[in-house]
Design a protein around this motif. Sequence first.
Motif, PDB file in Angstrom:
ATOM      1  N   SER A   1       0.828  -1.199   0.000  1.00 27.31           N
ATOM      2  CA  SER A   1       0.000   0.000   0.000  1.00 27.31           C
ATOM      3  C   SER A   1       0.866   1.254   0.000  1.00 27.31           C
ATOM      4  O   SER A   1       2.077   1.190   0.191  1.00 27.31           O
ATOM      5  CB  SER A   1      -0.921   0.003   1.220  1.00 27.31           C
ATOM      6  OG  SER A   1      -0.162  -0.011   2.409  1.00 27.31           O
TER       7      SER A   1
ATOM      8  N   CYS B   1      -2.021   8.201   0.934  1.00 23.84           N
ATOM      9  CA  CYS B   1      -2.607   9.297   0.171  1.00 23.84           C
ATOM     10  C   CYS B   1      -1.888  10.586   0.577  1.00 23.84           C
ATOM     11  O   CYS B   1      -1.728  10.851   1.771  1.00 23.84           O
ATOM     12  CB  CYS B   1      -4.092   9.404   0.473  1.00 23.84           C
ATOM     13  SG  CYS B   1      -4.881  10.874  -0.233  1.00 23.84           S
TER      14      CYS B   1
ATOM     15  N   VAL C   1      -3.790   3.406   0.996  1.00 24.69           N
ATOM     16  CA  VAL C   1      -4.602   2.982  -0.142  1.00 24.69           C
ATOM     17  C   VAL C   1      -3.808   1.973  -0.958  1.00 24.69           C
ATOM     18  O   VAL C   1      -2.586   1.875  -0.828  1.00 24.69           O
ATOM     19  CB  VAL C   1      -5.027   4.181  -1.028  1.00 24.69           C
ATOM     20  CG1 VAL C   1      -5.958   5.113  -0.276  1.00 24.69           C
ATOM     21  CG2 VAL C   1      -3.824   4.938  -1.525  1.00 24.69           C
ATOM     22  N   GLN C   2      -4.494   1.230  -1.800  1.00 25.40           N
ATOM     23  CA  GLN C   2      -3.822   0.249  -2.642  1.00 25.40           C
ATOM     24  C   GLN C   2      -2.852   0.937  -3.593  1.00 25.40           C
ATOM     25  O   GLN C   2      -3.063   2.086  -3.990  1.00 25.40           O
ATOM     26  CB  GLN C   2      -4.834  -0.560  -3.433  1.00 25.40           C
ATOM     27  CG  GLN C   2      -5.712  -1.426  -2.569  1.00 25.40           C
ATOM     28  CD  GLN C   2      -6.701  -2.221  -3.408  1.00 25.40           C
ATOM     29  OE1 GLN C   2      -6.756  -2.100  -4.621  1.00 25.40           O
ATOM     30  NE2 GLN C   2      -7.492  -3.041  -2.736  1.00 25.40           N
TER      31      GLN C   2
ATOM     32  N   ALA D   1      -4.328   2.244  -6.899  1.00 26.12           N
ATOM     33  CA  ALA D   1      -5.504   3.118  -6.816  1.00 26.12           C
ATOM     34  C   ALA D   1      -5.265   4.417  -7.588  1.00 26.12           C
ATOM     35  O   ALA D   1      -4.170   4.971  -7.584  1.00 26.12           O
ATOM     36  CB  ALA D   1      -5.816   3.442  -5.359  1.00 26.12           C
ATOM     37  N   LYS D   2      -6.304   4.857  -8.251  1.00 28.75           N
ATOM     38  CA  LYS D   2      -6.232   6.122  -8.989  1.00 28.75           C
ATOM     39  C   LYS D   2      -6.875   7.259  -8.196  1.00 28.75           C
ATOM     40  O   LYS D   2      -6.580   8.420  -8.412  1.00 28.75           O
ATOM     41  CB  LYS D   2      -6.913   5.970 -10.342  1.00 28.75           C
ATOM     42  CG  LYS D   2      -6.201   4.993 -11.263  1.00 28.75           C
ATOM     43  CD  LYS D   2      -6.917   4.911 -12.576  1.00 28.75           C
ATOM     44  CE  LYS D   2      -6.456   3.959 -13.568  1.00 28.75           C
ATOM     45  NZ  LYS D   2      -5.348   3.309 -13.733  1.00 28.75           N
TER      46      LYS D   2
ATOM     47  N   CYS E   1      -8.207   8.178  -4.010  1.00 31.35           N
ATOM     48  CA  CYS E   1      -8.225   7.777  -2.607  1.00 31.35           C
ATOM     49  C   CYS E   1      -9.653   7.422  -2.205  1.00 31.35           C
ATOM     50  O   CYS E   1     -10.588   8.176  -2.475  1.00 31.35           O
ATOM     51  CB  CYS E   1      -7.700   8.904  -1.725  1.00 31.35           C
ATOM     52  SG  CYS E   1      -7.817   8.549   0.048  1.00 31.35           S
ATOM     53  N   ARG E   2      -9.822   6.300  -1.554  1.00 27.63           N
ATOM     54  CA  ARG E   2     -11.165   5.872  -1.167  1.00 27.63           C
ATOM     55  C   ARG E   2     -11.680   6.627   0.049  1.00 27.63           C
ATOM     56  O   ARG E   2     -12.858   6.538   0.386  1.00 27.63           O
ATOM     57  CB  ARG E   2     -11.200   4.381  -0.919  1.00 27.63           C
ATOM     58  CG  ARG E   2     -10.368   3.930   0.241  1.00 27.63           C
ATOM     59  CD  ARG E   2     -10.359   2.446   0.367  1.00 27.63           C
ATOM     60  NE  ARG E   2     -10.926   2.080   1.660  1.00 27.63           N
ATOM     61  CZ  ARG E   2     -10.960   0.852   2.112  1.00 27.63           C
ATOM     62  NH1 ARG E   2     -10.504  -0.128   1.375  1.00 27.63           N
ATOM     63  NH2 ARG E   2     -11.468   0.592   3.285  1.00 27.63           N
TER      64      ARG E   2
END
Length: 90
Positions: free
Chosen positions: A37, A40, A47-48, A51-52, A54-55
Amino acid sequence: MLFILILMVIIFFAIHNLAGKKRLKDLQMLKAKVEKSRECPDCSEKVQINAKVCRYCHAKLAPLSVAELECIQTAYLKKLDRLDEDEIMS
């Protein structure tokens, strides 16, 4: 008397074997939880790596460079090695 001694030895090894299997299963579960990971840059949540967005804060994330991916891979492998070392020490 000999029968009781043999029975006690068998019980001891059976319990020892079960405990070893449980420790191995626990170690495998810990390893499965270790993730690759990144943080952010806006909210500092993990985050993964692919990831494009941030969740958590929905900020757009820039793609990782090759050097950053290698750094993450190195950190991931160190975490797995640390788990192995902890298992050996216990």
